[in-house]
Design an enzyme around this catalytic site. Structure first.
Site, PDB file in Angstrom:
ATOM      1  N   LYS A  41     -48.998  -2.103   5.889  1.00 59.46           N
ATOM      2  CA  LYS A  41     -49.858  -2.527   7.080  1.00 59.46           C
ATOM      3  C   LYS A  41     -50.358  -1.341   7.789  1.00 59.46           C
ATOM      4  CE  LYS A  41     -51.032  -5.469   9.873  1.00 59.46           C
ATOM      5  NZ  LYS A  41     -52.276  -6.058   9.301  1.00 59.46           N
ATOM      6  N   GLU A  71     -57.262  -7.272  -2.059  1.00 58.01           N
ATOM      7  CA  GLU A  71     -56.185  -6.971  -1.490  1.00 58.01           C
ATOM      8  C   GLU A  71     -55.078  -8.095  -1.872  1.00 58.01           C
ATOM      9  OE1 GLU A  71     -56.415  -4.856   2.860  1.00 58.01           O
ATOM     10  OE2 GLU A  71     -57.274  -6.857   2.597  1.00 58.01           O
ATOM     11  N   ARG A 100     -44.195  -2.827   5.876  1.00 59.12           N
ATOM     12  CA  ARG A 100     -44.545  -1.501   6.031  1.00 59.12           C
ATOM     13  C   ARG A 100     -44.117  -0.825   4.239  1.00 59.12           C
ATOM     14  NH1 ARG A 100     -45.300   1.198  10.764  1.00 59.12           N
ATOM     15  NH2 ARG A 100     -44.745   2.956   9.621  1.00 59.12           N
ATOM     16  N   LYS A 138     -60.803  -8.195   1.205  1.00 56.02           N
ATOM     17  CA  LYS A 138     -59.774  -9.275   1.352  1.00 56.02           C
ATOM     18  C   LYS A 138     -59.298  -9.498   0.015  1.00 56.02           C
ATOM     19  CE  LYS A 138     -58.714  -8.791   4.262  1.00 56.02           C
ATOM     20  NZ  LYS A 138     -58.646  -7.747   5.351  1.00 56.02           N
ATOM     21  N   ASN A 188     -39.371   8.615   7.786  1.00 60.71           N
ATOM     22  CA  ASN A 188     -40.697   8.279   7.212  1.00 60.71           C
ATOM     23  C   ASN A 188     -41.706   9.555   7.542  1.00 60.71           C
ATOM     24  OD1 ASN A 188     -39.811   5.549   7.439  1.00 60.71           O
ATOM     25  ND2 ASN A 188     -41.310   4.911   9.252  1.00 60.71           N
ATOM     26  N   GLY A 189     -42.360   9.569   6.534  1.00 60.19           N
ATOM     27  CA  GLY A 189     -43.441  10.714   6.529  1.00 60.19           C
ATOM     28  C   GLY A 189     -43.152  11.715   5.286  1.00 60.19           C
ATOM     29  N   HIS A 200     -80.867  -2.221  -7.038  1.00 59.41           N
ATOM     30  CA  HIS A 200     -80.500  -0.854  -7.625  1.00 59.41           C
ATOM     31  C   HIS A 200     -79.158  -0.368  -8.317  1.00 59.41           C
ATOM     32  CE1 HIS A 200     -84.010   0.060  -5.264  1.00 59.41           C
ATOM     33  NE2 HIS A 200     -83.329  -0.511  -4.097  1.00 59.41           N
ATOM     34  N   CYS A 222     -43.156   3.654   5.206  1.00 57.09           N
ATOM     35  CA  CYS A 222     -41.920   3.146   5.150  1.00 57.09           C
ATOM     36  C   CYS A 222     -41.464   2.510   6.427  1.00 57.09           C
ATOM     37  CB  CYS A 222     -40.841   4.353   4.696  1.00 57.09           C
ATOM     38  SG  CYS A 222     -41.078   5.275   3.349  1.00 57.09           S
ATOM     39  N   TRP A 253     -41.168   2.830   0.776  1.00 59.10           N
ATOM     40  CA  TRP A 253     -42.257   2.738  -0.131  1.00 59.10           C
ATOM     41  C   TRP A 253     -42.345   4.214  -0.786  1.00 59.10           C
ATOM     42  CZ3 TRP A 253     -47.045   4.831  -1.528  1.00 59.10           C
ATOM     43  CH2 TRP A 253     -48.126   3.886  -1.749  1.00 59.10           C
ATOM     44  N   GLU A 301     -66.051  -6.621   3.846  1.00 52.73           N
ATOM     45  CA  GLU A 301     -64.641  -7.162   4.161  1.00 52.73           C
ATOM     46  C   GLU A 301     -64.219  -8.579   3.478  1.00 52.73           C
ATOM     47  OE1 GLU A 301     -62.358  -6.028   5.768  1.00 52.73           O
ATOM     48  OE2 GLU A 301     -61.116  -8.087   6.441  1.00 52.73           O
TER      49      GLU A 301
HETATM   50  C1  G6P Z   1     -53.946  -0.413   6.084  1.00 55.83           C
HETATM   51  C2  G6P Z   1     -54.046  -1.902   6.160  1.00 55.83           C
HETATM   52  C3  G6P Z   1     -55.431  -2.442   6.395  1.00 55.83           C
HETATM   53  C4  G6P Z   1     -55.979  -1.899   7.786  1.00 55.83           C
HETATM   54  C5  G6P Z   1     -55.981  -0.318   7.635  1.00 55.83           C
HETATM   55  C6  G6P Z   1     -56.371   0.096   8.933  1.00 55.83           C
HETATM   56  O1  G6P Z   1     -54.921  -0.023   5.086  1.00 55.83           O
HETATM   57  O2  G6P Z   1     -53.478  -2.304   5.104  1.00 55.83           O
HETATM   58  O3  G6P Z   1     -55.285  -3.868   6.834  1.00 55.83           O
HETATM   59  O4  G6P Z   1     -57.237  -2.333   7.955  1.00 55.83           O
HETATM   60  O5  G6P Z   1     -54.765   0.261   7.267  1.00 55.83           O
HETATM   61  O6  G6P Z   1     -55.207   0.028   9.938  1.00 55.83           O
HETATM   62  P1  G6P Z   1     -55.374  -0.122  11.666  1.00 55.83           P
HETATM   63  O7  G6P Z   1     -54.160  -0.420  11.972  1.00 55.83           O
HETATM   64  O8  G6P Z   1     -55.924   1.601  11.893  1.00 55.83           O
HETATM   65  O9  G6P Z   1     -56.390  -1.065  12.176  1.00 55.83           O
END
Ligand code: G6P
Length: 612
Positions: free
Chosen positions: A607, A492, A31, A489, A105-106, A508, A6, A79, A485
């Protein structure tokens, strides 16, 4: 297992608070974005407005009141964790008397028992949230003739969990309260006004001076003063950090999405990471590590701890560190490491990689490493964030704020810093291999630019591949984490099922999935492992699987195998990920947008994951 993403915003001062809160919520929207709400002082009482959906819905609801003469308020974008996303569950929450308003938040872990206790004492609850117990607890303590501060302190002493709160009280119209325990909270220090936010990016354009609250700190904020105490009622003297980020960096400019803007920032990101860090004769200077240089000289083992995209950067870091420094290196998901029963050897150094500097699992893993006496380092983008403060030393990315939820430019920056760190840690800082590496690294921004200049080619290929439901991403060695990665991506932002796999492992299991409906994205730059990659691609071709390859300019071997190829400039293998990841980021972006999704705010993601 809980996730919380949040956003909190607060304001006190000379300006009209509502528009500040709404704008702040918009910048925090990445967020969390299932509902939003604000509470502001208006004519001696507190007004509250909430709505379901993105902040723009709330903005519409309060449109006619935006110029209200209100100089203090709090806001929240939610959220959902406890209770479905509806207006009742949206924050702020209040007590039976509508006196105290709280955004949170939390997670409050013991909320069920506290709710039952309060209900037995006659409190009436409206929502399904854990947060709502907080204003009721304060209300309850106030009944025992306690003043507001003592009632708040008593509340904090009986709740368990993680939290950041912003609180306003109708009886204290000139004070904004802020409390932090494990969820980040930052105070923006202004002149005749002060701000509060869960993320410093929400303060960009408002003030550059910020105070990061520490765990267990309570701030009483008026328009001219900030007073901070801990749970033992002792005054603490906070450090004011200066933010480097500016407003332009936090805006989309001419780009349609932050994600695209941030991918296009790649060349500048490498340059920013290198700025001031390459000395004559190609020595690497990392100012943030100087104070621990002696200890680092004795490093026998490296542990890299991270989550998500930062973890994949860490996997590339393992190849870099082992090849360049010869120091054995292990990479762990921070969420696993924190619960692992791992033998700890002295002279091990733990490196946390985190864009936000706030990821709960990464923070917990670094705390664990510290408890076992390890030296801890951070590769962090957000200056002053918790991980940056809690690690013994570190290197900042200087990549500017990353707003798109799916990380792109931070990955590029993390790779650049890992290369610098590897050279820094290699005892033979001046040897010829390191020289070549750094000379080549300096050429990377231009090479990246040539890829970005051809983004239209990727866009066309995205059109061709956008309707597939599955994708396999293959790479080897340095490009194996790039495959992971690339798949992440795509998942996501386009919600396509994608698996990243080391090409050697394909036989495998994953090969069983290959068919004409299951394309493979092959990362196959020309290096001394590419022949093996080509054999793997033969196996895919033989099974009718479409192949989209990323290959090195002039490498003719790929054209007979791949249905489509995107060529990239040649570089040395340890630097290849900096080039190979860009077409993959662009592919995910274009497929996501072509499928009609808001790639900056993918569903269910956030994020910064600040709760376990
Ligand atoms: C979330 C974000 C990712 C990010 C990960 C780690 O899942 O959506 O994009 O890679 O957290 O975040 P950090 O801020 O620790 O790199």
């Amino acid at each position: 297992m809980y996730v919380n993403m949040c956003g909190i915003i607060g304001y006190i001062g000379k300006q009209k608070s509502l528009s500040i809160l709404i704008n702040g919520l918009k910048t925090l929207e990445y967020r969390g974005y299932d509902s939003a709400g604000v509470a502001i002082f208006n004519n001696g009482k507190i007004d509250i407005k909430k709505s379901v959906g993105q902040v723009k819905v709330l903005e519409k609801t309060v449109k006619n009141n935006i110029n209200l003469n209100s100089h203090i308020g709090i806001g929240h974008t939610r959220w959902a964790t406890h209770g479905t996303p509806n207006e009742i569950n949206a924050h702020p929450h209040t007590d039976c008397l509508n006196r105290i308003f709280v955004v949170h938040n939390g997670i409050i872990e013991n909320y069920k028992e506290l709710k039952e206790y309060l209900q037995n004492r006659g409190h009436n609850f409206l929502s399904d949230t854990d947060t709502e117990i907080v204003p009721h607890l304060i209300e309850d303590f106030l009944k025992n003739n306690k003043d507001f501060n003592s009632a708040l302190l008593c509340t904090l002493k009986i709740i368990r969990g993680t939290y950041a709160f912003a609180i306003i009280d109708s009886e204290n119209p000139n004070t904004l309260y802020a409390v932090r325990f494990s969820s980040p909270l930052v105070i923006g220090v202004g002149k005749g006004e002060n701000f509060l936010a869960s993320d410093s990016s929400a303060l960009i354009g408002k003030t550059k001076n910020v105070i990061y609250l520490n765990d267990g700190e309570i701030a009483e904020i008026t328009k001219d003063n900030i007073s901070i105490t801990n749970l033992e009622k002792q005054k603490t003297f906070p450090e004011v950090t200066h933010l480097e980020w500016d407003l332009e960096q936090a805006q989309k400019g001419t780009y349609e999405h932050f994600m695209l803007k941030e991918i296009f920032e790649g060349p500048d990101i490498v340059l920013s990471a290198l700025r001031g860090r390459l000395k004559n004769k190609n020595l690497v200077k990392l100012g943030g590590l100087e104070q621990v240089a002696n200890k680092l000289n004795k490093t026998k083992r490296l542990l890299i701890l991270a989550c998500g995209t930062s973890y994949y950067a860490g996997l590339i870091g393992e190849y870099l560190f082992e090849e360049i420094t010869k120091i054995p290196t292990e990479v762990h998901f921070a969420s696993e490491f924190r619960y692992q029963k791992e033998p700890f050897e002295k002279e091990t150094v733990a490196i946390a990689i985190s864009q936000s500097g706030e990821t709960a699992d990464t923070l917990a893993s670094i705390r664990k490493a510290k408890e076992h006496g390890l030296l801890t380092l951070g590769i962090v983008n957000t200056v002053g964030s918790t991980i940056a403060r809690e690690t013994d030393a570190g290197v900042y990315n200087h990549a500017g704020p990353e707003i798109g939820v799916a990380s792109t430019k931070a990955f590029i920056s993390q790779l650049t810093i890992l290369i610098l760190m590897a050279v820094y840690l290699s005892k033979s800082n001046e040897n010829s291999y390191n020289n070549t590496l750094l000379q080549e690294l300096k050429k990377i921004p231009k090479k990246m630019q040539t890829i970005l200049n051809r983004s239209d080619e990727i866009e066309k290929l995205a059109e061709k591949y956008k309707d597939y439901d599955n994708f396999l991403f293959l790479g080897r060695r340095y490009n194996y984490p790039v495959a992971l990665e690339g798949a992440l991506k795509l998942k996501e932002v386009s919600y396509i099922h994608a698996e990243g796999c080391s090409a050697g492992e394909m036989k495998h299991g994953p090969i069983a999935m290959i068919s004409e409906d299951f394309p493979t994205m092959a990362i196959v730059p020309q290096n001394n492992i590419s022949e093996k990659m080509l054999s793997n691609l033969e196996e895919i071709k033989a099974r009718g699987g479409p192949i989209f390859a990323i290959a090195t300019e002039g490498d003719k071997r790929i054209t007979s195998l791949a249905n489509d190829t995107f060529f990239i400039p040649k570089t040395i293998e340890p630097l290849e990920p900096l080039l190979t990841v860009i077409p993959l980021q662009l592919l995910a972006y274009y497929i996501g947008t072509k499928r009609g999704f808001d790639v900056d705010k993918p569903r269910n993601l956030a994020k910064s994951v600040t709760v376990e």
